[in-house]
Design a protein around this motif. Structure first.
Motif, PDB file in Angstrom:
ATOM      1  N   THR A  23       5.326  -0.981 -10.596  1.00  0.00           N
ATOM      2  CA  THR A  23       4.611  -2.246 -10.793  1.00  0.00           C
ATOM      3  C   THR A  23       5.514  -3.436 -10.511  1.00  0.00           C
ATOM      4  O   THR A  23       5.089  -4.442  -9.944  1.00  0.00           O
ATOM      5  CB  THR A  23       4.057  -2.330 -12.220  1.00  0.00           C
ATOM      6  OG1 THR A  23       5.120  -2.046 -13.158  1.00  0.00           O
ATOM      7  CG2 THR A  23       2.929  -1.336 -12.434  1.00  0.00           C
ATOM      8  N   THR A  24       6.798  -3.322 -10.899  1.00  0.00           N
ATOM      9  CA  THR A  24       7.749  -4.404 -10.613  1.00  0.00           C
ATOM     10  C   THR A  24       7.996  -4.512  -9.115  1.00  0.00           C
ATOM     11  O   THR A  24       8.035  -5.620  -8.555  1.00  0.00           O
ATOM     12  CB  THR A  24       9.079  -4.159 -11.344  1.00  0.00           C
ATOM     13  OG1 THR A  24       8.830  -4.031 -12.747  1.00  0.00           O
ATOM     14  CG2 THR A  24      10.049  -5.309 -11.105  1.00  0.00           C
ATOM     15  N   ALA A  25       8.177  -3.362  -8.447  1.00  0.00           N
ATOM     16  CA  ALA A  25       8.390  -3.376  -6.998  1.00  0.00           C
ATOM     17  C   ALA A  25       7.181  -3.945  -6.268  1.00  0.00           C
ATOM     18  O   ALA A  25       7.318  -4.701  -5.297  1.00  0.00           O
ATOM     19  CB  ALA A  25       8.693  -1.965  -6.508  1.00  0.00           C
ATOM     20  N   ALA A  26       5.972  -3.583  -6.742  1.00  0.00           N
ATOM     21  CA  ALA A  26       4.760  -4.138  -6.132  1.00  0.00           C
ATOM     22  C   ALA A  26       4.693  -5.647  -6.334  1.00  0.00           C
ATOM     23  O   ALA A  26       4.251  -6.393  -5.455  1.00  0.00           O
ATOM     24  CB  ALA A  26       3.525  -3.468  -6.720  1.00  0.00           C
ATOM     25  N   GLY A  27       5.146  -6.114  -7.489  1.00  0.00           N
ATOM     26  CA  GLY A  27       5.189  -7.558  -7.724  1.00  0.00           C
ATOM     27  C   GLY A  27       6.135  -8.267  -6.780  1.00  0.00           C
ATOM     28  O   GLY A  27       5.851  -9.371  -6.293  1.00  0.00           O
ATOM     29  N   LEU A  28       7.275  -7.636  -6.489  1.00  0.00           N
ATOM     30  CA  LEU A  28       8.213  -8.213  -5.525  1.00  0.00           C
ATOM     31  C   LEU A  28       7.594  -8.292  -4.134  1.00  0.00           C
ATOM     32  O   LEU A  28       7.756  -9.287  -3.416  1.00  0.00           O
ATOM     33  CB  LEU A  28       9.494  -7.383  -5.475  1.00  0.00           C
ATOM     34  CG  LEU A  28      10.418  -7.462  -6.693  1.00  0.00           C
ATOM     35  CD1 LEU A  28      11.555  -6.458  -6.565  1.00  0.00           C
ATOM     36  CD2 LEU A  28      10.961  -8.875  -6.864  1.00  0.00           C
ATOM     37  N   LEU A  29       6.873  -7.221  -3.755  1.00  0.00           N
ATOM     38  CA  LEU A  29       6.230  -7.240  -2.441  1.00  0.00           C
ATOM     39  C   LEU A  29       5.132  -8.296  -2.394  1.00  0.00           C
ATOM     40  O   LEU A  29       4.896  -8.919  -1.351  1.00  0.00           O
ATOM     41  CB  LEU A  29       5.656  -5.856  -2.125  1.00  0.00           C
ATOM     42  CG  LEU A  29       5.489  -5.496  -0.648  1.00  0.00           C
ATOM     43  CD1 LEU A  29       6.773  -5.713   0.130  1.00  0.00           C
ATOM     44  CD2 LEU A  29       5.011  -4.060  -0.508  1.00  0.00           C
ATOM     45  N   ALA A  30       4.462  -8.517  -3.529  1.00  0.00           N
ATOM     46  CA  ALA A  30       3.472  -9.594  -3.577  1.00  0.00           C
ATOM     47  C   ALA A  30       4.138 -10.954  -3.421  1.00  0.00           C
ATOM     48  O   ALA A  30       3.575 -11.870  -2.809  1.00  0.00           O
ATOM     49  CB  ALA A  30       2.697  -9.529  -4.895  1.00  0.00           C
ATOM     50  N   LEU A  31       5.345 -11.115  -3.982  1.00  0.00           N
ATOM     51  CA  LEU A  31       6.076 -12.368  -3.787  1.00  0.00           C
ATOM     52  C   LEU A  31       6.413 -12.585  -2.314  1.00  0.00           C
ATOM     53  O   LEU A  31       6.414 -13.723  -1.826  1.00  0.00           O
ATOM     54  CB  LEU A  31       7.365 -12.359  -4.618  1.00  0.00           C
ATOM     55  CG  LEU A  31       7.231 -12.675  -6.103  1.00  0.00           C
ATOM     56  CD1 LEU A  31       8.579 -12.544  -6.791  1.00  0.00           C
ATOM     57  CD2 LEU A  31       6.658 -14.073  -6.307  1.00  0.00           C
ATOM     58  N   VAL A  32       6.714 -11.482  -1.613  1.00  0.00           N
ATOM     59  CA  VAL A  32       6.885 -11.593  -0.164  1.00  0.00           C
ATOM     60  C   VAL A  32       5.640 -12.222   0.444  1.00  0.00           C
ATOM     61  O   VAL A  32       5.717 -13.089   1.332  1.00  0.00           O
ATOM     62  CB  VAL A  32       7.164 -10.205   0.460  1.00  0.00           C
ATOM     63  CG1 VAL A  32       7.076 -10.272   1.985  1.00  0.00           C
ATOM     64  CG2 VAL A  32       8.525  -9.697   0.037  1.00  0.00           C
ATOM     65  N   GLY A  33       4.461 -11.791  -0.053  1.00  0.00           N
ATOM     66  CA  GLY A  33       3.212 -12.354   0.443  1.00  0.00           C
ATOM     67  C   GLY A  33       3.087 -13.840   0.170  1.00  0.00           C
ATOM     68  O   GLY A  33       2.596 -14.602   1.017  1.00  0.00           O
ATOM     69  N   ILE A  34       3.522 -14.278  -1.009  1.00  0.00           N
ATOM     70  CA  ILE A  34       3.461 -15.712  -1.332  1.00  0.00           C
ATOM     71  C   ILE A  34       4.288 -16.517  -0.341  1.00  0.00           C
ATOM     72  O   ILE A  34       3.828 -17.507   0.247  1.00  0.00           O
ATOM     73  CB  ILE A  34       3.968 -15.964  -2.767  1.00  0.00           C
ATOM     74  CG1 ILE A  34       3.014 -15.351  -3.796  1.00  0.00           C
ATOM     75  CG2 ILE A  34       4.119 -17.466  -3.017  1.00  0.00           C
ATOM     76  CD1 ILE A  34       3.499 -15.507  -5.223  1.00  0.00           C
ATOM     77  N   PHE A  35       5.520 -16.109  -0.157  1.00  0.00           N
ATOM     78  CA  PHE A  35       6.397 -16.869   0.732  1.00  0.00           C
ATOM     79  C   PHE A  35       6.014 -16.689   2.193  1.00  0.00           C
ATOM     80  O   PHE A  35       6.290 -17.558   3.025  1.00  0.00           O
ATOM     81  CB  PHE A  35       7.853 -16.492   0.471  1.00  0.00           C
ATOM     82  CG  PHE A  35       8.361 -17.014  -0.841  1.00  0.00           C
ATOM     83  CD1 PHE A  35       8.691 -18.349  -0.983  1.00  0.00           C
ATOM     84  CD2 PHE A  35       8.458 -16.182  -1.951  1.00  0.00           C
ATOM     85  CE1 PHE A  35       9.135 -18.853  -2.198  1.00  0.00           C
ATOM     86  CE2 PHE A  35       8.898 -16.670  -3.169  1.00  0.00           C
ATOM     87  CZ  PHE A  35       9.233 -18.008  -3.299  1.00  0.00           C
ATOM     88  N   ASP A  36       5.344 -15.580   2.502  1.00  0.00           N
ATOM     89  CA  ASP A  36       4.836 -15.404   3.859  1.00  0.00           C
ATOM     90  C   ASP A  36       3.780 -16.448   4.182  1.00  0.00           C
ATOM     91  O   ASP A  36       3.720 -16.966   5.296  1.00  0.00           O
ATOM     92  CB  ASP A  36       4.250 -13.999   4.011  1.00  0.00           C
ATOM     93  CG  ASP A  36       3.589 -13.803   5.363  1.00  0.00           C
ATOM     94  OD1 ASP A  36       4.174 -14.252   6.361  1.00  0.00           O
ATOM     95  OD2 ASP A  36       2.512 -13.215   5.415  1.00  0.00           O
ATOM     96  N   ILE A  37       2.930 -16.759   3.207  1.00  0.00           N
ATOM     97  CA  ILE A  37       1.921 -17.801   3.432  1.00  0.00           C
ATOM     98  C   ILE A  37       2.600 -19.117   3.798  1.00  0.00           C
ATOM     99  O   ILE A  37       2.240 -19.788   4.775  1.00  0.00           O
ATOM    100  CB  ILE A  37       1.041 -17.970   2.183  1.00  0.00           C
ATOM    101  CG1 ILE A  37       0.221 -16.705   1.925  1.00  0.00           C
ATOM    102  CG2 ILE A  37       0.110 -19.179   2.333  1.00  0.00           C
ATOM    103  CD1 ILE A  37      -0.515 -16.707   0.602  1.00  0.00           C
ATOM    104  N   VAL A  38       3.614 -19.473   3.037  1.00  0.00           N
ATOM    105  CA  VAL A  38       4.349 -20.717   3.314  1.00  0.00           C
ATOM    106  C   VAL A  38       5.000 -20.651   4.687  1.00  0.00           C
ATOM    107  O   VAL A  38       4.891 -21.586   5.498  1.00  0.00           O
ATOM    108  CB  VAL A  38       5.407 -20.959   2.222  1.00  0.00           C
ATOM    109  CG1 VAL A  38       6.235 -22.202   2.547  1.00  0.00           C
ATOM    110  CG2 VAL A  38       4.751 -21.096   0.860  1.00  0.00           C
ATOM    111  N   GLY A  39       5.682 -19.539   4.962  1.00  0.00           N
ATOM    112  CA  GLY A  39       6.401 -19.418   6.219  1.00  0.00           C
ATOM    113  C   GLY A  39       5.498 -19.400   7.431  1.00  0.00           C
ATOM    114  O   GLY A  39       5.812 -20.005   8.467  1.00  0.00           O
ATOM    115  N   THR A  40       4.349 -18.711   7.327  1.00  0.00           N
ATOM    116  CA  THR A  40       3.462 -18.608   8.479  1.00  0.00           C
ATOM    117  C   THR A  40       2.757 -19.923   8.765  1.00  0.00           C
ATOM    118  O   THR A  40       2.582 -20.308   9.924  1.00  0.00           O
ATOM    119  CB  THR A  40       2.432 -17.489   8.248  1.00  0.00           C
ATOM    120  OG1 THR A  40       3.121 -16.287   7.902  1.00  0.00           O
ATOM    121  CG2 THR A  40       1.609 -17.241   9.498  1.00  0.00           C
ATOM    122  N   VAL A  41       2.328 -20.626   7.719  1.00  0.00           N
ATOM    123  CA  VAL A  41       1.711 -21.942   7.931  1.00  0.00           C
ATOM    124  C   VAL A  41       2.739 -22.900   8.537  1.00  0.00           C
ATOM    125  O   VAL A  41       2.431 -23.647   9.475  1.00  0.00           O
ATOM    126  CB  VAL A  41       1.145 -22.489   6.611  1.00  0.00           C
ATOM    127  CG1 VAL A  41       0.679 -23.930   6.785  1.00  0.00           C
ATOM    128  CG2 VAL A  41      -0.016 -21.629   6.120  1.00  0.00           C
TER     129      VAL A  41
END
Length: 436
Positions: free
Chosen positions: A266-284
């Motif tokens: 669950t912690t590792a999945a949360g880290l991968l979700a954080l990748v998703g958060i910063f991916d939104i910022v980076g891709t925009v």
């Protein structure tokens, strides 16, 4: 008399497309949290489960150019609604499986075809039809839809798997995909000319060119033309490495690799979700930069930075989420799919009116790379007992992709776009002006 509306309809189409992409992204977020539960229940080797992921990733890419041609032939609305239905069917049917071939059929084939029909070629089609101004920015936002889907679904799926089992998680994804179908069927529009309007940022209403020939013939014809050129192979080679170092490796194996070092799933999945958060910022941000900076330089920088981050990753895994791992998550997340907006822009530059379909083939190469990495990393883990070699190879390949991108040269488009046809405004129709 001129009336004003707040938003051009292009923004409504973009918003619905974003929601549809989020809905389709849910199942693509599941491999990392389902690998160990499936292995524990069915005793299938990780390499076998990874093979199903590889089929999914392969079809996700190979479907894209044909889906782009189908959208030209039959319309965006029909293709997207059908794709979401396939995702729901593939996800829901997994709860009845008892053999590994059924996993490959449901998880690999059905979901691969469904999500592939709504892959990044869909983004290129929507932005190509509806936007002239801010096209790069909108491409970045829609591309981030996949990351948003990962962000929304991944922690939820990890908790559902832990508390209720993997079958409940699969049914939740199926329901989410089905929920988006009515929205897509109701609000997605095909062309701005259907409303008697120019695309956002354009000054004239352009009638869409009538489809000629079958969708498959158009897709294959675009590939045959593009494959004769050096830029196509440079773009496809770089994007194949992009897929190997994102969806194929990190997206599939980050959670199991972290679990190997004692970090809860669950912690590792949360880290991968954080990748998703910063991916939104980076891709925009990448979309915004693509409207202003040479796309070749952007790609070179993105791939080089990704390679450096992957080379240091093996030393960051631990039983807890250390600050150094959080730094990696932020840095890597900003770069996850920031490569998409400049790649789409370069396909339009080199291949003109065929750019969306050609990008579908470039994206197919992305998924071939992802499929090879998903299976290869599973084999590395089975044979060597850890993933370290997979991370090092991925880092070196990313630096190679930077070199391929910098070999691209400016040139005039190879395909001359169809001349726009200005449609007269019908008598009695009001002239509308739109504010961005």
């Amino acid at each position: 008399m001129t009336r004003y509306r707040r938003l051009h309809p292009a923004w409504t189409v973009a918003a619905v497309s974003f929601v549809a992409l989020v809905g389709a992204a849910g199942f693509r977020a599941t491999p990392g949290v389902l690998l160990h539960p499936l292995h524990a229940e069915f005793r299938w080797p990780l390499a076998t489960i990874s093979a199903a992921v590889s089929v999914n990733l392969m079809l996700y890419g190979l479907t894209a150019p044909f889906a782009a041609a189908l959208m030209d032939r039959f319309g965006i609305r029909r293709v997207v609604a059908g794709a979401l239905a396939l995702v729901a069917a593939g996800s829901g049917l997994t709860v009845f499986m008892t053999a590994s071939w059924q996993l490959i059929l449901c998880w690999g084939v059905l979901v691969g075809l469904g999500t592939g029909s709504m892959a990044l070629a869909f983004v290129a089609t929507v932005t190509g039809r509806w936007f002239v101004r801010r096209r790069g920015l909108v491409t970045g936002v829609l591309t981030a839809g996949g990351a948003a889907g990962q962000l929304v679904f991944l922690p939820l799926l990890a908790v559902l798997v832990r508390d209720h089992g993997w079958r409940v998680a699969a049914l939740v994804v199926a329901g989410a995909a089905l929920a988006v179908v009515p929205l897509a069927a109701w609000l997605l529009r095909e062309h701005p000319a259907d409303l008697g309007l120019p695309a956002y940022g354009a000054t004239e209403v352009v009638a869409p060119a009538p489809p000629t020939g079958g969708a498959a013939a158009r897709a294959v014809g675009a590939l045959a033309q593009a494959a004769r050129t050096r830029p196509f192979w440079l773009l496809a080679g770089g994007f194949a490495i992009c897929g190997a170092t994102t969806n194929g490796l990190v997206g599939t194996h980050f959670v199991p690799a972290a679990h190997d070092h004692g970090l809860p799933e669950t912690t590792a999945a949360g880290l991968l979700a954080l990748v998703g958060i910063f991916d939104i910022v980076g891709t925009v941000a990448s979309g915004w930069l693509t409207d202003r900076v040479d796309s070749r330089l952007l790609l070179g920088a993105y791939y080089a930075l990704r390679g450096a981050s992957l080379l240091v990753l093996p030393g960051l895994f631990a039983g807890t989420a250390e600050p150094s791992m959080l730094v990696f998550v932020v840095f890597y997340g900003l770069d996850w799919v920031a490569t998409v907006p400049p790649t789409v822009a370069l396909c339009r530059e080199y291949f003109g009116a065929s750019g969306a379909v050609v990008f579908g083939w470039v994206f197919a190469a992305h998924q071939v790379g992802a499929a090879v990495a998903a299976t290869g990393a599973g084999l590395v883990r089975d044979q060597l007992g850890d993933y370290a070699l997979a991370w090092y190879v991925a880092g070196a390949l990313s630096i190679g992709a930077a070199g391929l991108s910098l070999l691209l040269r400016r040139r005039r488009p190879l395909t001359v776009p169809v001349e726009p046809v200005a449609l007269p405004v019908a008598a009695g129709r009001r002239a509308w002006s739109y504010r961005g």
